[in-house]
Design an enzyme around this catalytic site. Structure first.
Site, short mmCIF file in Angstrom:
data_model
loop_
_atom_site.label_atom_id
_atom_site.label_comp_id
_atom_site.label_asym_id
_atom_site.label_seq_id
_atom_site.Cartn_x
_atom_site.Cartn_y
_atom_site.Cartn_z
N CYS A 1 0.92 -1.13 -0.03
CA CYS A 1 0.22 0.02 0.05
C CYS A 1 0.90 1.19 0.06
O CYS A 1 0.61 2.39 -0.72
CB CYS A 1 -0.83 -0.02 1.03
SG CYS A 1 -0.29 0.13 2.88
N HIS B 1 -2.62 1.43 6.74
CA HIS B 1 -3.04 1.36 5.33
C HIS B 1 -3.12 2.82 4.86
O HIS B 1 -3.69 3.46 5.60
CB HIS B 1 -4.36 0.57 5.22
CG HIS B 1 -4.54 0.00 3.76
ND1 HIS B 1 -3.78 -0.79 3.15
CD2 HIS B 1 -5.53 0.64 2.92
CE1 HIS B 1 -4.30 -0.89 2.18
NE2 HIS B 1 -5.40 -0.15 1.76
N HIS C 1 -5.59 1.77 -4.49
CA HIS C 1 -4.89 1.46 -3.26
C HIS C 1 -4.30 -0.18 -3.65
O HIS C 1 -4.91 -0.87 -4.35
CB HIS C 1 -5.59 1.33 -1.89
CG HIS C 1 -6.67 0.45 -1.69
ND1 HIS C 1 -6.95 -0.20 -0.45
CD2 HIS C 1 -7.59 -0.23 -2.52
CE1 HIS C 1 -7.97 -1.07 -0.65
NE2 HIS C 1 -8.27 -1.09 -1.92
#
Length: 356
Positions: A271, A319, A331
């Protein structure tokens, strides 16, 4: 008495193990006890997990793996910094060694010349000189040269002390680097363990149950309804500036590429690796981890988001995605799920940062 000796003769003698034999016997006994304990524990284990429980545990393991991945990324960055620092110190020490050797050579040559000319008494040299004025001028020059020699000697001493300090610092950095690498391996092992545990749990499900889990996981991370390939048209919300537009364009170009923990492109991403690579394509350097990227720009409220902003999730800021407008982001979700478009509402929102 004879009968007693005969009975004793007939009774088998018990041999005691000593040395290596005793150690082998003890090892086998301990192994047998451990195996019995494991089997006993297995017999008393909890009943088989339901598919829903397996899925919940797998989700948790994937989340824990992402946390460990960001810790790994941070450890990797710190290790690289320690290595660069050590290399710089070694280069500086090498240059210092060259300067010190040159200064020592010059000092040695001066001392040798002085030794060769020191055998004649100055008064005799003055008496023998055909030009006393020239001699006195030369003597004054030699006095100044002596001062320079003393200065050169002090310079050599200073350089030697500086070099010793540099080498001590390099040794310290070497120890730091060793610690950073050990930390890196620890986090790497943690990621691998979490992912291996998740795979083992998934293997306990039937094919149909695994397919159901993948569909639900897709939906949770922006699945079939919002997943896009590289040909997906851009959103209607315009980026606020050229650099943000470049970062968004890069993220669109990464759609469909696999998630690989620790990767920052060009073929795969995790990520924070994706967001770092996207902004690098726009000419801006971001730090490597989620918990450092959130401080890499100006914080903005969720209601103020524009394309190019970084959006962060979970309480530990574990994240990150790149906002593209319309409540959506691009993402890299998790292992097995490629880079995709997803709604930012699918995960616990932790904050946002505007890079440029």
């Amino acid at each position: 008495m004879a009968a007693h000796r005969e009975a004793a003769h007939r009774k088998p003698r018990q041999r005691l193990f000593t040395g290596p034999a005793a150690r082998r016997a003890a090892t086998l006994a301990l192994a047998g006890a451990a195996a019995a304990t494991v089997l006993d524990g297995a017999a008393q284990a909890d009943p088989r997990l339901t598919p829903a429980q397996v899925e919940a545990k797998v989700d948790r393991l994937y989340h824990d793996a992402e946390v460990a991945t960001e810790e790994y990324n941070g450890a990797k960055e710190r290790s690289a910094e320690a290595e660069r620092s050590l290399d710089a110190l070694r280069d500086e020490a090498a240059r210092g060694t060259e300067r010190l050797n040159a200064a020592r050579d010059a000092l040695g040559a001066f001392a040798a010349a002085q030794y060769r000319s020191a055998g004649i008494d100055p008064a005799v040299r003055l008496a023998l000189s055909s030009d006393p004025d020239q001699y006195l001028e030369r003597a004054s020059f030699e006095d100044r040269a002596g001062d320079r020699q003393a200065g050169a000697l002090n310079g050599v001493r200073r350089q030697a002390a500086d070099l010793a300090r540099l080498r001590a610092r390099a040794q310290g950095e070497l120890a730091v680097l060793a610690a950073r690498r050990a930390d890196l391996e620890q986090h790497k092992d943690a990621v691998r363990t979490k992912l291996a545990d998740a795979r083992r749990l998934l293997a306990t499900l039937t094919a149909a149950q695994r397919a159901d889990y993948e569909r639900s996981a897709d939906a949770a991370h922006g699945g079939s309804g919002v997943r896009a390939d590289r040909g997906t048209p851009r959103g209607s919300v315009a980026a606020p500036n050229a650099r943000a537009a470049q970062a968004v364009a890069f993220a669109y170009g990464a759609l469909g590429k696999p998630y690989v923990w620790g990767a920052s492109g060009p073929a795969s991403f995790d990520c924070s690796g994706l967001t770092q690579a996207a902004w690098r394509a726009a000419g801006i350097s971001l730090p490597r981890t989620t918990y450092t990227q959130i401080n890499a720009g100006r914080r903005v409220a969720r209601s103020e988001l524009v394309p190019g902003d970084l959006v962060f999730f979970y309480s530990g800021v574990t994240h990150v995605g790149l906002y593209i407008g319309g409540g959506q982001m691009i993402h890299a979700p998790r292992p097995g799920a490629p880079v995709r478009i997803a709604p930012i509402s699918q995960m616990p929102f932790a904050g946002a940062t505007r890079v440029a």
